[in-house]
Design a protein around this motif. Sequence first.
Motif, mmCIF file in Angstrom:
data_model
loop_
_atom_site.group_PDB
_atom_site.id
_atom_site.type_symbol
_atom_site.label_atom_id
_atom_site.label_comp_id
_atom_site.label_asym_id
_atom_site.label_seq_id
_atom_site.Cartn_x
_atom_site.Cartn_y
_atom_site.Cartn_z
ATOM 1 N N VAL A 1 -5.469 0.044 2.263
ATOM 2 C CA VAL A 1 -4.603 0.482 3.365
ATOM 3 C C VAL A 1 -3.718 -0.691 3.753
ATOM 4 C CG1 VAL A 1 -4.505 1.408 5.713
ATOM 5 C CG2 VAL A 1 -6.333 2.131 4.149
ATOM 6 N N GLY A 2 -2.420 -0.532 3.543
ATOM 7 C CA GLY A 2 -1.461 -1.591 3.838
ATOM 8 C C GLY A 2 -0.912 -2.178 2.555
ATOM 9 N N GLY A 3 0.390 -2.065 2.346
ATOM 10 C CA GLY A 3 1.002 -2.529 1.097
ATOM 11 C C GLY A 3 1.860 -3.755 1.261
ATOM 12 N N ASN A 4 1.464 -4.623 2.207
ATOM 13 C CA ASN A 4 2.217 -5.870 2.336
ATOM 14 C C ASN A 4 1.438 -6.984 1.629
ATOM 15 O OD1 ASN A 4 4.430 -7.348 2.985
ATOM 16 N ND2 ASN A 4 4.083 -7.394 5.166
ATOM 17 N N ALA A 5 1.507 -8.208 2.124
ATOM 18 C CA ALA A 5 0.974 -9.363 1.401
ATOM 19 C C ALA A 5 -0.504 -9.202 1.059
ATOM 20 C CB ALA A 5 1.192 -10.630 2.218
ATOM 21 N N ALA A 6 -1.321 -8.923 2.046
ATOM 22 C CA ALA A 6 -2.763 -8.863 1.804
ATOM 23 C C ALA A 6 -3.131 -7.690 0.914
ATOM 24 C CB ALA A 6 -3.509 -8.781 3.137
ATOM 25 N N GLY A 7 -2.585 -6.524 1.218
ATOM 26 C CA GLY A 7 -2.957 -5.330 0.472
ATOM 27 C C GLY A 7 -2.546 -5.387 -0.985
ATOM 28 N N PHE B 1 -2.062 2.817 0.259
ATOM 29 C CA PHE B 1 -1.352 3.568 1.292
ATOM 30 C C PHE B 1 -0.530 2.594 2.123
ATOM 31 C CE2 PHE B 1 -4.984 6.401 0.516
ATOM 32 C CZ PHE B 1 -4.310 7.600 0.325
ATOM 33 N N GLU B 2 0.757 2.850 2.226
ATOM 34 C CA GLU B 2 1.645 2.009 3.028
ATOM 35 C C GLU B 2 2.432 2.915 3.965
ATOM 36 O OE1 GLU B 2 2.345 -1.128 3.872
ATOM 37 O OE2 GLU B 2 3.836 -0.168 5.136
ATOM 38 N N SER B 3 2.359 2.635 5.271
ATOM 39 C CA SER B 3 3.030 3.499 6.236
ATOM 40 C C SER B 3 4.536 3.229 6.297
ATOM 41 C CB SER B 3 2.409 3.327 7.625
ATOM 42 O OG SER B 3 2.562 1.995 8.055
ATOM 43 N N GLY B 4 4.955 2.061 5.847
ATOM 44 C CA GLY B 4 6.372 1.739 5.860
ATOM 45 C C GLY B 4 7.071 2.249 4.611
#
Length: 44
Positions: free
Chosen positions: A9-15, A34-37
């Motif tokens: 959950v989260g497609g930025n740096a950590a994900g 899953f990325e909400s942005g």
Amino acid sequence: MSTRRLVVVGGNAAGMSAASQVRRRDRTLSIVVFESGRHVSYAG
Ligand SMILES: Cc1cc2nc3c(=O)[nH]c(=O)nc-3n(C[C@H](O)[C@H](O)[C@H](O)COP(=O)(O)OP(=O)(O)OC[C@H]3O[C@@H](n4cnc5c(N)ncnc54)[C@H](O)[C@@H]3O)c2cc1C
């Protein structure tokens, strides 16, 4: 097809770092991010 699946959950740096690290270790695992942005990180 693998029956195991990694859900991130989260497609930025950590994900995306986590997803790409796991992909390098296991090429058969099903990985879903899953990325909400509108964009995901591509440098991880
Ligand atoms: C003003 C500022 C400047 C910075 N400058 C730098 C810099 O110059 N260099 C540097 O290395 N770091 C910098 N950082 C730090 C860097 O941005 C963070 O350390 C990094 O983005 C953290 O990544 P993250 O993946 O942990 O979290 P986040 O960046 O918060 O990513 C989380 C992701 O999860 C998604 N998300 C959240 N909830 C859900 C949900 N329910 N379903 C799906 N997706 C969801 C969000 O849309 C987001 O894309 C800066 C931070 C700030 C605030």
